[in-house]
Design an enzyme around this catalytic site. Structure first.
Site, PDB file in Angstrom:
ATOM      1  N   SER A   1     -25.100  41.863  -5.645  1.00 42.56           N
ATOM      2  CA  SER A   1     -24.415  41.381  -6.849  1.00 42.56           C
ATOM      3  C   SER A   1     -24.048  39.919  -6.710  1.00 42.56           C
ATOM      4  O   SER A   1     -23.851  39.403  -5.621  1.00 42.56           O
ATOM      5  CB  SER A   1     -23.134  42.190  -7.078  1.00 42.56           C
ATOM      6  OG  SER A   1     -23.468  43.485  -7.502  1.00 42.56           O
TER       7      SER A   1
ATOM      8  N   HIS B   1     -32.290  49.209  -3.298  1.00 43.36           N
ATOM      9  CA  HIS B   1     -30.852  49.272  -3.029  1.00 43.36           C
ATOM     10  C   HIS B   1     -30.285  50.383  -3.918  1.00 43.36           C
ATOM     11  O   HIS B   1     -30.562  50.420  -5.116  1.00 43.36           O
ATOM     12  CB  HIS B   1     -30.199  47.924  -3.368  1.00 43.36           C
ATOM     13  CG  HIS B   1     -28.710  48.009  -3.415  1.00 43.36           C
ATOM     14  ND1 HIS B   1     -27.969  48.456  -2.345  1.00 43.36           N
ATOM     15  CD2 HIS B   1     -27.817  47.751  -4.403  1.00 43.36           C
ATOM     16  CE1 HIS B   1     -26.690  48.449  -2.673  1.00 43.36           C
ATOM     17  NE2 HIS B   1     -26.573  48.027  -3.918  1.00 43.36           N
TER      18      HIS B   1
ATOM     19  N   CYS C   1     -24.707  43.018  -1.295  1.00 41.81           N
ATOM     20  CA  CYS C   1     -25.554  44.037  -0.652  1.00 41.81           C
ATOM     21  C   CYS C   1     -26.886  43.477  -0.180  1.00 41.81           C
ATOM     22  O   CYS C   1     -27.667  44.179   0.461  1.00 41.81           O
ATOM     23  CB  CYS C   1     -25.800  45.195  -1.621  1.00 41.81           C
ATOM     24  SG  CYS C   1     -24.278  45.872  -2.280  1.00 41.81           S
TER      25      CYS C   1
ATOM     26  N   GLU D   1     -20.567  42.910   3.582  1.00 38.63           N
ATOM     27  CA  GLU D   1     -19.723  42.348   2.534  1.00 38.63           C
ATOM     28  C   GLU D   1     -18.317  42.946   2.631  1.00 38.63           C
ATOM     29  O   GLU D   1     -17.494  42.717   1.752  1.00 38.63           O
ATOM     30  CB  GLU D   1     -20.353  42.560   1.155  1.00 38.63           C
ATOM     31  CG  GLU D   1     -20.504  43.998   0.728  1.00 38.63           C
ATOM     32  CD  GLU D   1     -21.192  44.093  -0.620  1.00 38.63           C
ATOM     33  OE1 GLU D   1     -22.374  44.465  -0.635  1.00 38.63           O
ATOM     34  OE2 GLU D   1     -20.561  43.801  -1.644  1.00 38.63           O
TER      35      GLU D   1
ATOM     36  N   THR E   1     -18.552  55.887  -6.452  1.00 32.34           N
ATOM     37  CA  THR E   1     -19.715  55.228  -5.833  1.00 32.34           C
ATOM     38  C   THR E   1     -19.321  54.520  -4.531  1.00 32.34           C
ATOM     39  O   THR E   1     -19.901  53.500  -4.182  1.00 32.34           O
ATOM     40  CB  THR E   1     -20.398  54.237  -6.815  1.00 32.34           C
ATOM     41  OG1 THR E   1     -19.469  53.219  -7.188  1.00 32.34           O
ATOM     42  CG2 THR E   1     -20.880  54.941  -8.060  1.00 32.34           C
TER      43      THR E   1
ATOM     44  N   SER F   1     -23.027  45.243 -14.164  1.00 36.37           N
ATOM     45  CA  SER F   1     -23.691  45.255 -12.856  1.00 36.37           C
ATOM     46  C   SER F   1     -25.053  45.963 -12.946  1.00 36.37           C
ATOM     47  O   SER F   1     -26.017  45.549 -12.303  1.00 36.37           O
ATOM     48  CB  SER F   1     -22.800  45.899 -11.789  1.00 36.37           C
ATOM     49  OG  SER F   1     -22.715  47.299 -11.955  1.00 36.37           O
TER      50      SER F   1
HETATM   51  N1  CAA Z   1     -23.942  65.612 -16.905  1.00 34.05           N
HETATM   52  C1  CAA Z   1     -24.967  64.774 -16.626  1.00 34.05           C
HETATM   53  N2  CAA Z   1     -24.857  63.423 -16.781  1.00 34.05           N
HETATM   54  C2  CAA Z   1     -23.691  62.928 -17.219  1.00 34.05           C
HETATM   55  C3  CAA Z   1     -22.599  63.758 -17.536  1.00 34.05           C
HETATM   56  C4  CAA Z   1     -22.749  65.177 -17.342  1.00 34.05           C
HETATM   57  N3  CAA Z   1     -21.754  66.011 -17.608  1.00 34.05           N
HETATM   58  N4  CAA Z   1     -21.575  62.963 -17.932  1.00 34.05           N
HETATM   59  C5  CAA Z   1     -22.017  61.681 -17.888  1.00 34.05           C
HETATM   60  N5  CAA Z   1     -23.296  61.664 -17.452  1.00 34.05           N
HETATM   61  C6  CAA Z   1     -24.146  60.499 -17.205  1.00 34.05           C
HETATM   62  C7  CAA Z   1     -24.050  59.405 -18.248  1.00 34.05           C
HETATM   63  O1  CAA Z   1     -24.850  59.698 -19.386  1.00 34.05           O
HETATM   64  C8  CAA Z   1     -24.531  58.196 -17.456  1.00 34.05           C
HETATM   65  O2  CAA Z   1     -25.924  58.235 -17.367  1.00 34.05           O
HETATM   66  P1  CAA Z   1     -26.817  56.984 -17.823  1.00 34.05           P
HETATM   67  O3  CAA Z   1     -26.304  55.803 -17.016  1.00 34.05           O
HETATM   68  O4  CAA Z   1     -28.198  57.359 -17.441  1.00 34.05           O
HETATM   69  O5  CAA Z   1     -26.579  56.803 -19.267  1.00 34.05           O
HETATM   70  C9  CAA Z   1     -23.995  58.479 -16.068  1.00 34.05           C
HETATM   71  O6  CAA Z   1     -23.669  59.858 -16.022  1.00 34.05           O
HETATM   72  C10 CAA Z   1     -22.758  57.663 -15.725  1.00 34.05           C
HETATM   73  O7  CAA Z   1     -21.859  57.801 -16.768  1.00 34.05           O
HETATM   74  P2  CAA Z   1     -20.960  56.576 -17.247  1.00 34.05           P
HETATM   75  O8  CAA Z   1     -21.792  55.354 -17.450  1.00 34.05           O
HETATM   76  O9  CAA Z   1     -20.119  57.041 -18.385  1.00 34.05           O
HETATM   77  O10 CAA Z   1     -20.062  56.414 -15.937  1.00 34.05           O
HETATM   78  P3  CAA Z   1     -18.879  55.451 -15.596  1.00 34.05           P
HETATM   79  O11 CAA Z   1     -18.332  54.742 -16.761  1.00 34.05           O
HETATM   80  O12 CAA Z   1     -17.948  56.275 -14.786  1.00 34.05           O
HETATM   81  O13 CAA Z   1     -19.561  54.339 -14.670  1.00 34.05           O
HETATM   82  C11 CAA Z   1     -20.700  53.288 -12.924  1.00 34.05           C
HETATM   83  C12 CAA Z   1     -20.623  54.546 -13.780  1.00 34.05           C
HETATM   84  C13 CAA Z   1     -20.844  52.048 -13.821  1.00 34.05           C
HETATM   85  C14 CAA Z   1     -21.932  53.391 -12.036  1.00 34.05           C
HETATM   86  C15 CAA Z   1     -19.402  53.179 -12.065  1.00 34.05           C
HETATM   87  O14 CAA Z   1     -19.360  54.227 -11.153  1.00 34.05           O
HETATM   88  C16 CAA Z   1     -19.278  51.866 -11.311  1.00 34.05           C
HETATM   89  O15 CAA Z   1     -18.760  50.885 -11.849  1.00 34.05           O
HETATM   90  N6  CAA Z   1     -19.764  51.814 -10.038  1.00 34.05           N
HETATM   91  C17 CAA Z   1     -19.713  50.632  -9.200  1.00 34.05           C
HETATM   92  C18 CAA Z   1     -20.719  49.573  -9.644  1.00 34.05           C
HETATM   93  C19 CAA Z   1     -22.147  49.903  -9.287  1.00 34.05           C
HETATM   94  O16 CAA Z   1     -22.434  50.718  -8.418  1.00 34.05           O
HETATM   95  N7  CAA Z   1     -23.087  49.197  -9.945  1.00 34.05           N
HETATM   96  C20 CAA Z   1     -24.492  49.344  -9.662  1.00 34.05           C
HETATM   97  C21 CAA Z   1     -25.265  48.076  -9.872  1.00 34.05           C
HETATM   98  S1  CAA Z   1     -24.526  46.747  -8.900  1.00 34.05           S
HETATM   99  C22 CAA Z   1     -25.141  46.967  -7.314  1.00 34.05           C
HETATM  100  O17 CAA Z   1     -26.088  47.665  -7.113  1.00 34.05           O
HETATM  101  C23 CAA Z   1     -24.417  46.292  -6.186  1.00 34.05           C
HETATM  102  C24 CAA Z   1     -23.481  47.250  -5.539  1.00 34.05           C
HETATM  103  O18 CAA Z   1     -23.859  47.910  -4.575  1.00 34.05           O
HETATM  104  C25 CAA Z   1     -22.147  47.399  -6.082  1.00 34.05           C
END
Ligand code: CAA
Length: 393
Positions: free
Chosen positions: A314, A239, A117, A85, A158, A207
Site C-alpha cells: 500500500s 499478495h 507489504c 512494516e 484481516t 485499498s
Molecule cells: N456471505 C458471503 N459473502 C458475504 C456475506 C455473506 N454473508 N456478507 C458479505 N459478504 C461479502 C461482500 O459481498 C464482500 O464481497 P465483495 O468484496 O466480493 O463484494 C465481502 O464479503 C466483504 O464485505 P464488505 O466489503 O462489506 O466488508 P467490510 O466493509 O467489512 O470490509 C475489507 C472488507 C475492506 C477487506 C476490510 O476487512 C479491510 O479494510 N481490511 C483491511 C484492508 C485490506 O486488507 N485491503 C486489501 C487491499 S490493500 C493491501 O493488500 C495491503 C495490505 O496488506 C493491507
C-alpha cells in the site's frame, strides 16, 4: 530469460514460521454478530495467527530462518535483509537481533527495508543484484510482520502474523527468478501507520481499488519489458491481505488482458496458493511468499514451469515478476514442517485474544518481563531500560 550467471539466481530454500496462538473467524463472528459466510466466503479467511505476549517480528523471523541455517550453514551469508512494516525500532534493524540469535557471521551487513507489504520483494530483487555481483555469496531475505488493526474495525478480520525466510543464491534449488519485472508506484493513502500508532489505518475500499490499479500498472510494464504472455504461467502468487483479494486481482488481470475470467480459469491459476494465507491471515511482507510456499507444497510437479508473482504494498508500490520452478525442487520442500507450524498453534477464545491485542509495554524505561506463553525456540523475554531482551531456548 533466466538472469545472472550459470544456472541463474533465485530462491534456494524457503521456510516459514507463525505464532503460538490462533483465533478462528467463527469466534470473531460469534463475538461481533457477523454472518460467518462474510468471513469464510466474502473475504476467504478461516482463522488468524495471533502472537503471544513473548513473540514479535524478531522471534517469528528467527524461527523461520533457523531451519534454513541448520540445513545450509551460514558461512556464505554476507547480507541479511529484513523486510517489515511492523518495525519495533526506528533506528536498529530487527535483523540484527536475528543475526545474533542465529549466530550468523560478524562479517555481514544487516538492514531493514520498508514499503508496506512490498518490502520483501525489494529485498529479493536487491539480493539478486548482490549475488549477480558475487555468485559465491548468499543473502538471507526475511519477511516478518504482525498485522494489527483496531478492535471492532472492518480491518480486524484481516489481521494475522508470520515470517518467511528465503535463502537467495546462485544455482537455486527452488525457484530461479527471471529478468524482466513490471513496476508500478503511485502516491495513494489506502493504508498507512504513522510512527505514533501501533495499529494500521486503512481506507478499505480505496485499498482494494489501489491494489487493482497497481495490478494493471505493473502488468502493463511487465508486458512492455518483454515478459511472458499471461497464458504461459502455471500459477500466480499474489499478495493476499485476505485470500479473496487474490481472486479479485486475478479476475481483474484476466479481464484487462481480454482473457476468460470464469471461475475455473481463476481457480486453476490460484487454487493452490491460498491454503496457508487462509488460516494465517495477513502477514503483510510475508504473504506473497506464503502463497509460493503453499503452491510448491501442494501443486503437482511444476518443474520448469513459470510462476507469476504480484507483490503489492500500500501507499503504493507493486511489482510483477516471474520465477521458473527448478527441476528436483520437491526434494527440498518443507511441507511437513510447514503444516506442523500451522497445526501447533493453540486456539484462543475471543476474550483472551482481545487482552493480547490491547497489551503494550509501558514506555518509562523500567524492567518488564513478559509472561512465558510461547513454546517456540525464541522468545521476547523482557523490555528493560527501553531494550528488548531476547532468549533462545
Ligand atoms: N456471505 C458471503 N459473502 C458475504 C456475506 C455473506 N454473508 N456478507 C458479505 N459478504 C461479502 C461482500 O459481498 C464482500 O464481497 P465483495 O468484496 O466480493 O463484494 C465481502 O464479503 C466483504 O464485505 P464488505 O466489503 O462489506 O466488508 P467490510 O466493509 O467489512 O470490509 C475489507 C472488507 C475492506 C477487506 C476490510 O476487512 C479491510 O479494510 N481490511 C483491511 C484492508 C485490506 O486488507 N485491503 C486489501 C487491499 S490493500 C493491501 O493488500 C495491503 C495490505 O496488506 C493491507
Amino acid at each position: 530469460m533466466a538472469s545472472g550467471p550459470g544456472k541463474g539466481i533465485g530462491i534456494h530454500d524457503l521456510s516459514f514460521a507463525t505464532t503460538e496462538f490462533v483465533l478462528s473467524h467463527a469466534a470473531l463472528a460469534a463475538y461481533n454478530g457477523t454472518e460467518i459466510g462474510k468471513y469464510h466466503l466474502g473475504i476467504g479467511q478461516e482463522s488468524m495467527s495471533v502472537p503471544a505476549a513473548d513473540e514479535d517480528i524478531v522471534t517469528l523471523a528467527a524461527a523461520a530462518a533457523a531451519p534454513v541455517i541448520a540445513r545450509h550453514g551460514s558461512e556464505n551469508i554476507r547480507t541479511v535483509v529484513f523486510a517489515t512494516e511492523s518495525s519495533i525500532d526506528q533506528a536498529k534493524a530487527a535483523g540484527v537481533y536475528v543475526h545474533s540469535l542465529l549466530g550468523l557471521p560478524s562479517a555481514a551487513r544487516v538492514v531493514e527495508l520498508k514499503q508496506a507489504c512490498y518490502g520483501a520483494t525489494a529485498g529479493l530483487q536487491f539480493a539478486l543484484g548482490l549475488v549477480a555481483r558475487d555468485p559465491s555469496q548468499q543473502v538471507l531475505v526475511i519477511a516478518s510482520d504482525v498485522s494489527k488493526y483496531e478492535l471492532d474495525s472492518p480491518g480486524e478480520a484481516t489481521q494475522g502474523a508470520a515470517a518467511v525466510a528465503m535463502l537467495v543464491g546462485a544455482d537455486p534449488a527452488l525457484v530461479r527468478i527471471e529478468g524482466p519485472s513490471g513496476l508500478f508506484t503511485a502516491d495513494v493513502m489506502d493504508f498507512w501507520r504513522p510512527n505514533y500508532r501501533t495499529e494500521a489505518l486503512v481506507d478499505g475500499q480505496e485499498s482494494i481499488h489501489a491494489y487493482l490499479q497497481a495490478v494493471e500498472g505493473c502488468w502493463k510494464d511487465y508486458s512492455g519489458q518483454g515478459g511472458h504472455a499471461l497464458e504461459e504461467f502455471a500459477a500466480f502468487c499474489y499478495h493476499q491481505p485476505f485470500t479473496k483479494m487474490a481472486y479479485k486481482a486475478h479476475r481483474h488481470l484476466l479481464e484487462y488482458c481480454g482473457h476468460d475470467s470464469g471461475k475455473d480459469a481463476i481457480e486453476a491459476a490460484l487454487g493452490h496458493t491460498t491454503a496457508y494465507n487462509r488460516v494465517i491471515g495477513n502477514s503483510y511482507t510475508a504473504s506473497v511468499y506464503l502463497a509460493l510456499a503453499a503452491l510448491l507444497d501442494q501443486a503437482e510437479d511444476l518443474s520448469g514451469r513459470p510462476v507469476g508473482f504480484l507483490s503489492y504494498g500500500s501507499g503504493s508500490v507493486a511489482e510483477f515478476f516471474a520465477g521458473q520452478v527448478v527441476p528436483g525442487y520437491r526434494a527440498q520442500l518443507r511441507t511437513a514442517e510447514h503444516r506442523a507450524v500451522i497445526e501447533r498453534r493453540r486456539p484462543l477464545d475471543y476474550a483472551d485474544y482481545r487482552e493480547l491485542h490491547e497489551r503494550s509495554f509501558p514506555t518509562d524505561g523500567g524492567g518488564y518481563p513478559t509472561p512465558v506463553q510461547t513454546s517456540g525456540d525464541f522468545r521476547l523475554a523482557a523490555l528493560h531500560g527501553h531494550k528488548r531482551i531476547y532468549q533462545r531456548r
